[in-house]
Design a protein around this motif. Structure first.
Motif, PDB file in Angstrom:
ATOM      1  N   GLU A   1      92.514  31.328  -7.173  1.00  0.00           N
ATOM      2  CA  GLU A   1      93.838  31.874  -6.888  1.00  0.00           C
ATOM      3  C   GLU A   1      94.146  33.081  -7.769  1.00  0.00           C
ATOM      4  O   GLU A   1      94.836  34.007  -7.360  1.00  0.00           O
TER       5      GLU A   1
ATOM      6  N   ALA B   1      84.923  32.151   1.555  1.00  0.00           N
ATOM      7  CA  ALA B   1      84.947  33.372   0.741  1.00  0.00           C
ATOM      8  C   ALA B   1      83.732  34.250   1.021  1.00  0.00           C
ATOM      9  O   ALA B   1      83.760  35.457   0.768  1.00  0.00           O
TER      10      ALA B   1
ATOM     11  N   THR C   1      91.717  35.083  -9.402  1.00  0.00           N
ATOM     12  CA  THR C   1      90.716  36.157  -9.378  1.00  0.00           C
ATOM     13  C   THR C   1      90.233  36.496  -7.976  1.00  0.00           C
ATOM     14  O   THR C   1      89.607  37.547  -7.785  1.00  0.00           O
ATOM     15  N   GLY C   2      90.479  35.605  -7.000  1.00  0.00           N
ATOM     16  CA  GLY C   2      89.997  35.838  -5.650  1.00  0.00           C
ATOM     17  C   GLY C   2      88.517  35.552  -5.468  1.00  0.00           C
ATOM     18  O   GLY C   2      87.934  35.877  -4.426  1.00  0.00           O
ATOM     19  N   THR C   3      87.891  34.925  -6.467  1.00  0.00           N
ATOM     20  CA  THR C   3      86.462  34.587  -6.397  1.00  0.00           C
ATOM     21  C   THR C   3      86.202  33.326  -7.200  1.00  0.00           C
ATOM     22  O   THR C   3      86.970  32.964  -8.096  1.00  0.00           O
TER      23      THR C   3
END
Length: 407
Positions: A367, A246, A369-371
């Motif tokens: 999954e 990430a 929030t993407g963070t």
């Protein structure tokens, strides 16, 4: 060979057997985060579903430990360790054949994690304390704990290299075969903890030991703190490669980050093992948890480059499993070693309840929030709480032990 040399040789043989077993089982388990992305690509199940299998494994690893400890206390550590090693190898070997969420839960979460629980710290620490004199137990448990870290340091880069060279499925099966190298250690660690009861003193039964522990304030606070440790450790072990990805860094940085985590935990484990005989164990635990929270906070504020990730992993490694020697030491100090495997297994269970939440929330939050930021925030708050929880624990041993009072 004189008696001193014989005792020294026996000591190092016990430590090698226990630390080597922990190195192989922990090294394989802590390298599984490298397989999360390939498993997702191969099965298409999604990160949250695969994280569920890893999270269940964290929980099941903990659930097996009190029962594995009770079995070791009764029938001997050797038999339990053999069974555990075989289950780890089987579960890891069949994982590439699993294409559903429940198939992965069975292979990773039930077989491999359950086997690792049977060949895990509850049985290994108990066997070590039973076979080593009290004056050396702190350092001895630190060395055994460092074995698990060395396994992670050694096997994480091996797993990463195997994934690149042979594919993830073959790499996982090679890791399964490596676990079997610990089988000879079962013979060295044979015997049960009931043998450690002082001469002329009737051993306290498992039920009485558990009852006394559940009414002991220090034991309950210790278990609550270990819940936080489990959350932190499982999140890092499962999702650190994902955190690295990430940050926009390559997979190799993820492998080396796991390796640094393991390498510096060797330093932390041995250092804390040495400190156990010199400072109060509750103070050491408070310091470790506070350091974790500060480390995470600084990482969130720092630029996300490869060197920063490695420094962060190294710092976290110093605190990663260094909680084990003082935690095991306090359990032994409260109740003695006769039921050590059972009682430390109970503490490990709370650790793995936290581990379940850490592994599962990591995948679920990412999954949605993407963070991973919100998981880090939770981790900081929990670390601060754990640092405070250990302060009320009373370490001084009463004239009559808790178990004697209960019986």
């Amino acid at each position: 060979m004189n008696d001193t040399t014989k005792r020294r040789t026996a000591l190092w043989l016990v430590l090698l057997a226990a630390a080597g077993t922990f190195a192989l089982t922990m090294g394989v388990r802590q390298s599984m985060g490298l397989f999360l992305s390939p498993l997702n690509t191969s099965t298409g199940l999604g990160v949250a579903s695969i994280s569920l299998a890893f999270a269940f494994g964290q929980l099941w690893w903990g659930l097996t430990q009190p029962f594995a400890g009770a079995m070791a206390d009764r029938v001997g550590a050797g038999r339990v360790l053999i069974t555990g090693a075989l289950l780890v190898a089987l579960g890891t070997f069949i994982t590439p054949f699993m294409t559903t969420t429940w198939g992965l839960v069975f292979a990773i979460g039930v077989l491999a994690a359950g086997g690792a629980g049977m060949a895990g710290p509850a049985v290994l620490m108990s066997a070590t304390m039973r076979m080593i004199d009290p004056a050396r137990r702190g350092l001895a448990t630190g060395i055994v704990n460092a074995g698990g870290s060395f396994g992670q340091f050694a096997l994480a880069p091996v797993a990463a290299a195997l994934i690149l060279s042979t594919g993830w499925a073959s790499a996982m099966q090679v890791m399964a075969v490596l676990v079997l190298l610990c089988l000879p250690a079962a013979w060295v660690l044979r015997g049960n903890s009931m043998q450690s009861a002082p001469a002329g003193e009737k051993p306290v039964g498992t039920r009485e030991a558990v009852r006394a522990a559940l009414h002991h304030k220090g034991f309950l606070l210790l278990a609550a703190g270990f819940f936080v440790c489990g959350f932190h450790v499982a999140f890092l072990a499962t999702h650190l490669p994902g955190v690295v990805a990430a940050c926009g860094l390559s997979a190799q940085w993820g492998g080396w980050a796991l390796a640094m985590l393991g390498l510096f935990n060797i330093v932390g484990s041995i250092g804390i093992g040495w400190a156990v005989g010199r400072w109060r164990m509750k103070s050491l635990l408070s310091l470790i948890y506070a350091a974790r929270g500060i480390g995470v906070l600084l990482f969130l504020l720092a630029p996300k480059t490869g060197p920063v990730v490695l420094v962060f992993a190294a710092f976290m490694g110093l605190t990663f499993l260094s909680t084990v020697p003082p935690t095991a030491g306090l359990v032994a100090k409260f109740f003695g070693t006769a039921n050590m495997a059972t009682l430390f297994g109970m503490v490990m269970l709370t650790h793995q309840v936290g581990g379940f939440l850490g592994a599962w929330l990591g995948g679920t939050v990412f999954e949605r929030t993407g963070t991973y930021d919100w998981v880090w925030y939770i981790d900081i708050v929990l670390a601060a709480g754990a640092a405070l929880l250990h302060l009320p624990i009373r370490e001084e041993r009463p004239r009559r032990s808790a178990l004697a009072a209960a019986s």
